[in-house]
Design a protein around this motif. Structure first.
Motif, PDB file in Angstrom:
ATOM      1  N   ARG A  84       0.840  -1.195   0.000  1.00  0.00           N
ATOM      2  CA  ARG A  84       0.000   0.000   0.000  1.00  0.00           C
ATOM      3  C   ARG A  84       0.872   1.240   0.000  1.00  0.00           C
ATOM      4  NH1 ARG A  84      -3.724  -0.065   5.030  1.00  0.00           N
ATOM      5  NH2 ARG A  84      -4.348   1.899   4.036  1.00  0.00           N
ATOM      6  N   PRO A  85       0.353   2.383  -0.498  1.00  0.00           N
ATOM      7  CA  PRO A  85       1.143   3.617  -0.441  1.00  0.00           C
ATOM      8  C   PRO A  85       1.513   3.973   0.996  1.00  0.00           C
ATOM      9  CG  PRO A  85      -0.747   3.883  -1.904  1.00  0.00           C
ATOM     10  CD  PRO A  85      -0.929   2.566  -1.210  1.00  0.00           C
ATOM     11  N   VAL A  86       2.762   4.359   1.183  1.00  0.00           N
ATOM     12  CA  VAL A  86       3.236   4.694   2.516  1.00  0.00           C
ATOM     13  C   VAL A  86       2.468   5.892   3.074  1.00  0.00           C
ATOM     14  CG1 VAL A  86       5.251   5.380   3.872  1.00  0.00           C
ATOM     15  CG2 VAL A  86       5.495   3.760   1.983  1.00  0.00           C
ATOM     16  N   ASN A  87       2.047   6.810   2.188  1.00  0.00           N
ATOM     17  CA  ASN A  87       1.276   7.972   2.635  1.00  0.00           C
ATOM     18  C   ASN A  87       0.046   7.541   3.416  1.00  0.00           C
ATOM     19  OD1 ASN A  87       2.795   8.367   0.170  1.00  0.00           O
ATOM     20  ND2 ASN A  87       2.010  10.455   0.140  1.00  0.00           N
ATOM     21  N   GLU A  88      -0.675   6.550   2.892  1.00  0.00           N
ATOM     22  CA  GLU A  88      -1.890   6.096   3.554  1.00  0.00           C
ATOM     23  C   GLU A  88      -1.581   5.478   4.905  1.00  0.00           C
ATOM     24  OE1 GLU A  88      -3.926   3.425   1.003  1.00  0.00           O
ATOM     25  OE2 GLU A  88      -4.277   4.900  -0.598  1.00  0.00           O
ATOM     26  N   LEU A  89      -0.514   4.708   4.981  1.00  0.00           N
ATOM     27  CA  LEU A  89      -0.146   4.070   6.247  1.00  0.00           C
ATOM     28  C   LEU A  89       0.208   5.103   7.307  1.00  0.00           C
ATOM     29  CD1 LEU A  89       2.093   1.173   4.850  1.00  0.00           C
ATOM     30  CD2 LEU A  89      -0.277   1.018   5.625  1.00  0.00           C
ATOM     31  N   ILE A  90       0.960   6.134   6.895  1.00  0.00           N
ATOM     32  CA  ILE A  90       1.355   7.178   7.847  1.00  0.00           C
ATOM     33  C   ILE A  90       0.136   7.968   8.314  1.00  0.00           C
ATOM     34  CG2 ILE A  90       2.647   9.322   8.120  1.00  0.00           C
ATOM     35  CD1 ILE A  90       4.398   6.859   8.165  1.00  0.00           C
ATOM     36  N   ILE A  91      -0.754   8.313   7.387  1.00  0.00           N
ATOM     37  CA  ILE A  91      -1.949   9.076   7.752  1.00  0.00           C
ATOM     38  C   ILE A  91      -2.824   8.286   8.726  1.00  0.00           C
ATOM     39  CG2 ILE A  91      -4.125   9.996   6.842  1.00  0.00           C
ATOM     40  CD1 ILE A  91      -2.607  10.835   4.337  1.00  0.00           C
ATOM     41  N   GLU A  92      -2.898   6.976   8.535  1.00  0.00           N
ATOM     42  CA  GLU A  92      -3.692   6.148   9.437  1.00  0.00           C
ATOM     43  C   GLU A  92      -3.088   6.091  10.840  1.00  0.00           C
ATOM     44  OE1 GLU A  92      -3.988   2.328   7.691  1.00  0.00           O
ATOM     45  OE2 GLU A  92      -5.383   2.939   6.101  1.00  0.00           O
ATOM     46  N   ARG A  93      -1.769   6.050  10.924  1.00  0.00           N
ATOM     47  CA  ARG A  93      -1.103   5.856  12.218  1.00  0.00           C
ATOM     48  C   ARG A  93      -0.729   7.170  12.903  1.00  0.00           C
ATOM     49  NH1 ARG A  93       0.636   0.522  13.267  1.00  0.00           N
ATOM     50  NH2 ARG A  93      -0.201  -0.849  11.650  1.00  0.00           N
ATOM     51  N   GLY A 173     -12.680  13.196   9.330  1.00  0.00           N
ATOM     52  CA  GLY A 173     -11.890  13.259   8.113  1.00  0.00           C
ATOM     53  C   GLY A 173     -10.720  12.301   8.198  1.00  0.00           C
ATOM     54  N   PHE A 174      -9.502  12.824   7.980  1.00  0.00           N
ATOM     55  CA  PHE A 174      -8.313  11.962   8.043  1.00  0.00           C
ATOM     56  C   PHE A 174      -7.886  11.703   9.484  1.00  0.00           C
ATOM     57  CE2 PHE A 174      -6.288  16.012   8.706  1.00  0.00           C
ATOM     58  CZ  PHE A 174      -5.154  15.722   9.435  1.00  0.00           C
ATOM     59  N   TRP A 175      -8.417  12.507  10.426  1.00  0.00           N
ATOM     60  CA  TRP A 175      -8.011  12.363  11.821  1.00  0.00           C
ATOM     61  C   TRP A 175      -9.001  11.478  12.557  1.00  0.00           C
ATOM     62  CZ3 TRP A 175      -3.572  14.458  13.855  1.00  0.00           C
ATOM     63  CH2 TRP A 175      -3.389  14.305  15.232  1.00  0.00           C
ATOM     64  N   ASN A 176      -8.480  10.509  13.287  1.00  0.00           N
ATOM     65  CA  ASN A 176      -9.324   9.680  14.141  1.00  0.00           C
ATOM     66  C   ASN A 176      -8.832   9.792  15.572  1.00  0.00           C
ATOM     67  OD1 ASN A 176      -7.265   7.322  14.536  1.00  0.00           O
ATOM     68  ND2 ASN A 176      -7.423   7.553  12.306  1.00  0.00           N
ATOM     69  N   THR A 177      -9.747   9.941  16.500  1.00  0.00           N
ATOM     70  CA  THR A 177      -9.381  10.166  17.891  1.00  0.00           C
ATOM     71  C   THR A 177     -10.118   9.209  18.808  1.00  0.00           C
ATOM     72  OG1 THR A 177      -9.350  11.785  19.691  1.00  0.00           O
ATOM     73  CG2 THR A 177     -11.160  11.944  18.111  1.00  0.00           C
ATOM     74  N   GLY A 178      -9.427   8.780  19.839  1.00  0.00           N
ATOM     75  CA  GLY A 178     -10.036   7.959  20.867  1.00  0.00           C
ATOM     76  C   GLY A 178     -10.283   8.737  22.144  1.00  0.00           C
ATOM     77  N   LEU A 179      -9.987  10.060  22.125  1.00  0.00           N
ATOM     78  CA  LEU A 179     -10.136  10.874  23.317  1.00  0.00           C
ATOM     79  C   LEU A 179     -11.582  11.262  23.591  1.00  0.00           C
ATOM     80  CD1 LEU A 179      -7.037  13.247  22.910  1.00  0.00           C
ATOM     81  CD2 LEU A 179      -7.211  11.090  24.163  1.00  0.00           C
TER      82      LEU A 179
END
Length: 328
Positions: A84-93, A173-179
């Motif tokens: 997978r594109p590294v961009n997607e992996l970084i954005i997810e993590r 959006g691209f940000w996911n939060t557990g807070l």
């Protein structure tokens, strides 16, 4: 001010170029990318075609220029391990790591500053000696050992907090939060305490040292001679001057929290960039490794620039160093 910013930006650009060169060397010389991307049964002709397609037969200066150009455009290639594109992996993590580092830094400040102030004001009290002993233990224990002890004490024995994972998250959006979820908040407690423990002891010791130094200065003695209340002297004068060098340390440590969250994320199975980087090392996933290196360096440059600007605005001695700064 503008000249100061330009100097810092130029220094940051030089740092990023050096880091990009290191990342390129990692990509170019650490293993064969083609061997990582194809199977053992792939013919030599197919390997040669793939090598030509990837541009690995071009001269090294051309490859480096292309690598820098792609990096500037945010193109970091494809993960060898996941395809997978590294961009997607970084954005997810990325959100998971940033939240963990942010909560750890907040924990270190909220607990470390009051402890440092107390031990600075009352250095001979038994409570201060207890705090200093605690700080010595906290600064000496390895991160993984602290994490394992917390898991054993608060998950295995008492079962208060979860030992792994991030809990439920909410997407913005691209940000996911557990807070914003209960399971997310409970899941971040142990890893953030583990990651922030060393920073807490560092902040406490720094604030204590600065408080002891400031309380011996002439302007504090003059404030006492004027009859000012102890509360005003301690918090309006001493603490405010103490926090000036703390700003620099906290800024630099924020970068360290992001860069060295690898062990904490591994112990608690936290789905952040550190865990992704560790997996990339195990599978020689060079695009992920080089991207992580460049991203961490960029975060350090940005944080250092922000700290320098904040320190510049607070400390008038830096402004006096500029040309004409001592004039009226």
């Amino acid at each position: 001010m503008i000249a100061f910013i330009i100097r810092r930006l130029m220094q940051g650009i030089i740092v990023m170029i050096v880091v990009a060169l290191i990342g390129f060397c990692m990509f170019r010389f650490v293993g064969d990318p083609v061997a990582q991307m194809v199977g053992q049964d792939t013919s030599l002709q197919d390997r040669a075609e793939l090598r030509e397609k990837l541009g690995l037969n071009d001269p090294i200066p051309v490859q480096f220029a292309r690598f820098v150009s792609n990096t500037v455009q945010g193109k970091f290639g494809i993960s060898f391990r996941l395809g997978r594109p590294v961009n997607e992996l970084i954005i997810e993590r990325f959100p998971a790591t940033m939240e963990l580092a942010g909560v750890a830094a907040l924990f270190a400040l909220i607990v470390g500053i009051p402890m440092g102030v107390y031990t600075g004001l009352y250095p001979k009290r038994a409570t201060s000696n207890l705090f200093m002993t605690f700080s010595l233990i906290g600064i000496s224990l390895p991160t993984f050992l602290t994490g394992l002890w917390l898991i054993n004490a608060l998950t295995v024995d008492v079962q208060i907090f979860p030992s792994s994972g991030r809990g439920d998250v909410i997407d913005f959006g691209f940000w996911n939060t557990g807070l914003l979820t209960w399971t997310g908040l409970s899941s971040i407690v142990l890893p953030s305490v583990t990651l922030g423990m060393f920073q807490l002891t560092l902040v406490m010791r720094l604030v204590r040292s600065e408080m002891l130094e400031v309380l011996r200065t002439d302007f504090i003695k003059f404030a006492r001679a004027r009859g000012l209340a102890d509360r005003s002297i301690h918090f309006s004068h001493a603490l405010r001057n103490t926090l000036v060098p703390v700003i620099t340390i906290i800024g630099l440590q924020m970068g360290s929290l992001i860069a060295f969250a690898i062990i904490t994320e591994t112990v608690f199975a936290w789905p952040g960039m550190g865990q992704l980087f560790l997996q990339a090392i195990q599978f020689a996933d060079i695009p992920v490794m080089s991207t992580y290196l460049i991203l961490v360096a960029f975060l350090f440059v940005v944080i250092n620039l922000a700290v320098d600007l904040l320190y510049y605005s607070i400390d008038p001695r830096l402004r006096l160093d500029r040309p004409g700064g001592g004039g009226h």
